[in-house]
Design a protein around this motif. Structure first.
Motif, PDB file in Angstrom:
ATOM      1  N   TYR A 271       0.815  -1.207   0.000  1.00  0.00           N
ATOM      2  CA  TYR A 271       0.000   0.000   0.000  1.00  0.00           C
ATOM      3  C   TYR A 271       0.850   1.259   0.000  1.00  0.00           C
ATOM      4  CZ  TYR A 271       0.985   0.073   5.066  1.00  0.00           C
ATOM      5  OH  TYR A 271       1.611   0.087   6.289  1.00  0.00           O
ATOM      6  N   ASP A 272       0.221   2.346  -0.416  1.00  0.00           N
ATOM      7  CA  ASP A 272       0.816   3.671  -0.298  1.00  0.00           C
ATOM      8  C   ASP A 272       0.437   4.236   1.059  1.00  0.00           C
ATOM      9  OD1 ASP A 272       1.882   3.827  -2.999  1.00  0.00           O
ATOM     10  OD2 ASP A 272      -0.214   3.945  -3.640  1.00  0.00           O
ATOM     11  N   PRO A 273       1.414   4.664   1.860  1.00  0.00           N
ATOM     12  CA  PRO A 273       1.100   5.129   3.211  1.00  0.00           C
ATOM     13  C   PRO A 273       0.340   6.459   3.187  1.00  0.00           C
ATOM     14  CG  PRO A 273       3.388   5.584   2.700  1.00  0.00           C
ATOM     15  CD  PRO A 273       2.851   4.765   1.550  1.00  0.00           C
ATOM     16  N   LEU A 274      -0.360   6.708   4.275  1.00  0.00           N
ATOM     17  CA  LEU A 274      -1.023   7.998   4.448  1.00  0.00           C
ATOM     18  C   LEU A 274       0.016   9.012   4.899  1.00  0.00           C
ATOM     19  CD1 LEU A 274      -3.694   9.575   4.504  1.00  0.00           C
ATOM     20  CD2 LEU A 274      -3.968   8.859   6.887  1.00  0.00           C
ATOM     21  N   ALA A 275       0.178  10.077   4.130  1.00  0.00           N
ATOM     22  CA  ALA A 275       1.211  11.071   4.423  1.00  0.00           C
ATOM     23  C   ALA A 275       0.877  11.831   5.706  1.00  0.00           C
ATOM     24  CB  ALA A 275       1.339  12.046   3.259  1.00  0.00           C
ATOM     25  N   GLY A 276       1.916  12.178   6.465  1.00  0.00           N
ATOM     26  CA  GLY A 276       1.737  12.976   7.668  1.00  0.00           C
ATOM     27  C   GLY A 276       2.507  12.406   8.845  1.00  0.00           C
ATOM     28  N   GLN A 277       2.165  12.896  10.037  1.00  0.00           N
ATOM     29  CA  GLN A 277       2.795  12.444  11.275  1.00  0.00           C
ATOM     30  C   GLN A 277       1.733  11.896  12.214  1.00  0.00           C
ATOM     31  OE1 GLN A 277       4.943  16.358  11.959  1.00  0.00           O
ATOM     32  NE2 GLN A 277       6.525  14.951  12.656  1.00  0.00           N
ATOM     33  N   THR A 278       2.119  10.890  13.005  1.00  0.00           N
ATOM     34  CA  THR A 278       1.188  10.397  14.012  1.00  0.00           C
ATOM     35  C   THR A 278       1.036  11.442  15.115  1.00  0.00           C
ATOM     36  OG1 THR A 278       2.823   9.341  15.467  1.00  0.00           O
ATOM     37  CG2 THR A 278       2.016   8.055  13.573  1.00  0.00           C
TER      38      THR A 278
ATOM     39  N   LEU B 176      -2.829   7.106  19.912  1.00  0.00           N
ATOM     40  CA  LEU B 176      -2.243   8.260  19.235  1.00  0.00           C
ATOM     41  C   LEU B 176      -1.194   7.875  18.189  1.00  0.00           C
ATOM     42  CD1 LEU B 176      -1.909  10.869  22.132  1.00  0.00           C
ATOM     43  CD2 LEU B 176      -3.846  10.397  20.617  1.00  0.00           C
ATOM     44  N   GLY B 177      -0.695   6.643  18.255  1.00  0.00           N
ATOM     45  CA  GLY B 177       0.266   6.187  17.258  1.00  0.00           C
ATOM     46  C   GLY B 177      -0.384   5.708  15.973  1.00  0.00           C
ATOM     47  N   ASN B 178      -1.704   5.580  15.969  1.00  0.00           N
ATOM     48  CA  ASN B 178      -2.415   5.103  14.779  1.00  0.00           C
ATOM     49  C   ASN B 178      -3.305   6.161  14.147  1.00  0.00           C
ATOM     50  OD1 ASN B 178      -1.336   2.559  14.644  1.00  0.00           O
ATOM     51  ND2 ASN B 178      -2.966   1.565  15.799  1.00  0.00           N
ATOM     52  N   VAL B 179      -3.200   7.388  14.628  1.00  0.00           N
ATOM     53  CA  VAL B 179      -3.939   8.510  14.034  1.00  0.00           C
ATOM     54  C   VAL B 179      -2.924   9.469  13.414  1.00  0.00           C
ATOM     55  CG1 VAL B 179      -5.542  10.414  14.426  1.00  0.00           C
ATOM     56  CG2 VAL B 179      -5.787   8.290  15.737  1.00  0.00           C
ATOM     57  N   ILE B 180      -3.149   9.810  12.157  1.00  0.00           N
ATOM     58  CA  ILE B 180      -2.216  10.651  11.388  1.00  0.00           C
ATOM     59  C   ILE B 180      -2.806  12.043  11.174  1.00  0.00           C
ATOM     60  CG2 ILE B 180      -1.263  11.003   9.069  1.00  0.00           C
ATOM     61  CD1 ILE B 180       0.340   8.951  10.356  1.00  0.00           C
ATOM     62  N   LEU B 181      -1.969  13.063  11.371  1.00  0.00           N
ATOM     63  CA  LEU B 181      -2.311  14.415  10.943  1.00  0.00           C
ATOM     64  C   LEU B 181      -1.673  14.622   9.585  1.00  0.00           C
ATOM     65  CD1 LEU B 181      -3.618  17.181  11.610  1.00  0.00           C
ATOM     66  CD2 LEU B 181      -1.388  17.878  12.526  1.00  0.00           C
ATOM     67  N   THR B 182      -2.500  14.778   8.553  1.00  0.00           N
ATOM     68  CA  THR B 182      -1.997  14.879   7.185  1.00  0.00           C
ATOM     69  C   THR B 182      -1.479  16.286   6.891  1.00  0.00           C
ATOM     70  OG1 THR B 182      -4.067  15.595   6.148  1.00  0.00           O
ATOM     71  CG2 THR B 182      -3.792  13.215   6.532  1.00  0.00           C
ATOM     72  N   PRO B 183      -0.713  16.446   5.816  1.00  0.00           N
ATOM     73  CA  PRO B 183      -0.230  17.788   5.444  1.00  0.00           C
ATOM     74  C   PRO B 183      -1.373  18.769   5.176  1.00  0.00           C
ATOM     75  CG  PRO B 183       1.033  16.111   4.302  1.00  0.00           C
ATOM     76  CD  PRO B 183      -0.104  15.399   4.971  1.00  0.00           C
ATOM     77  N   GLU B 184      -2.563  18.247   4.841  1.00  0.00           N
ATOM     78  CA  GLU B 184      -3.728  19.109   4.601  1.00  0.00           C
ATOM     79  C   GLU B 184      -4.445  19.482   5.892  1.00  0.00           C
ATOM     80  OE1 GLU B 184      -2.363  16.920   1.330  1.00  0.00           O
ATOM     81  OE2 GLU B 184      -3.359  16.036   3.072  1.00  0.00           O
ATOM     82  N   GLY B 185      -3.928  18.990   7.035  1.00  0.00           N
ATOM     83  CA  GLY B 185      -4.533  19.324   8.319  1.00  0.00           C
ATOM     84  C   GLY B 185      -5.702  18.437   8.707  1.00  0.00           C
TER      85      GLY B 185
END
Length: 212
Positions: free
Chosen positions: A91-98, A135-144
């Protein structure tokens, strides 16, 4: 599910970075093109994974989340690699930070707590029970926006979650001391208020008392 022989598997993972492994072998690999390969093994001979493999669940959950407008990884292929007794999802990962990576670093922690509360409420209102919620499985994407990763352990329902499932989900989220302190420490109300203001199905007072 597509069969992948061992020779083709070795070509696929050549030069990959091992992100997660245990005593049984590699679990998560970042491939040279930036995509991810997550490997699953059946831990017990008699298990639901025999007829519904975890790799297939991961892929199906991505489809479900996308249909319900929840950001998540984009699955390319689901493999069965018989020679190493593994199933895999590419898969392609979801961009951002946890969110765990962002603890204490966000411009406004309360704003992020409130956003997370609204996000969890949205999941529950859409019938999504994410048992691996932390909190390690929720991503904040570059789009906020907030999204989910590592989603093999998830159930979906056609209607909003009942109160008992919501409370069980909160229990999962609060089982890590660091996460609990960030979410609710020192009587902080931002996360809980964000959740209660965004949900419309359950009694808000009763929910608030149970979570506290």
């Amino acid at each position: 599910m597509q069969a992948l022989d061992h020779a083709r598997y070795l070509v696929l993972v050549q030069g990959a970075e091992v992100l997660e492994a245990d005593g049984t072998g590699d679990k998560v690999l970042r491939l040279t093109d930036g995509s991810m390969l997550k490997l699953f093994r059946r831990k017990r001979l008699i298990s639901s994974a025999a007829w519904y493999p975890y790799a297939r669940r991961f892929a199906d959950n991505c489809v479900t989340l996308a249909k319900r407008a929840i950001p998540c990884p984009n699955v390319r292929t689901v493999y069965r690699i018989a020679e190493i007794a593994r199933d895999a999802v590419h898969y392609d990962p979801l961009a951002g930070q946890t969110l765990r990576q962002l603890l204490g670093n966000a411009a406004s922690d309360d704003e992020l707590r409130g956003q997370l509360g609204r996000f969890i409420a949205d999941l529950h209102e859409k019938g999504i029970y994410f048992r691996s919620a932390h909190l390690g499985n929720v991503i904040l994407t570059p789009e906020g926006k907030l999204g989910l990763i590592d989603i093999a352990d998830m159930k979906t329902y056609r209607s909003p979650l009942r109160k008992n499932l919501r409370l069980r989900n909160f229990k999962h989220m609060l089982r890590y001391t660091q996460d609990r302190q960030w979410l609710l420490g020192e009587g902080n109300q931002a996360f809980l208020e964000g959740y209660l203001n965004a949900q419309t199905t359950c009694d808000a007072t009763e929910l608030a008392q149970a979570v506290r």
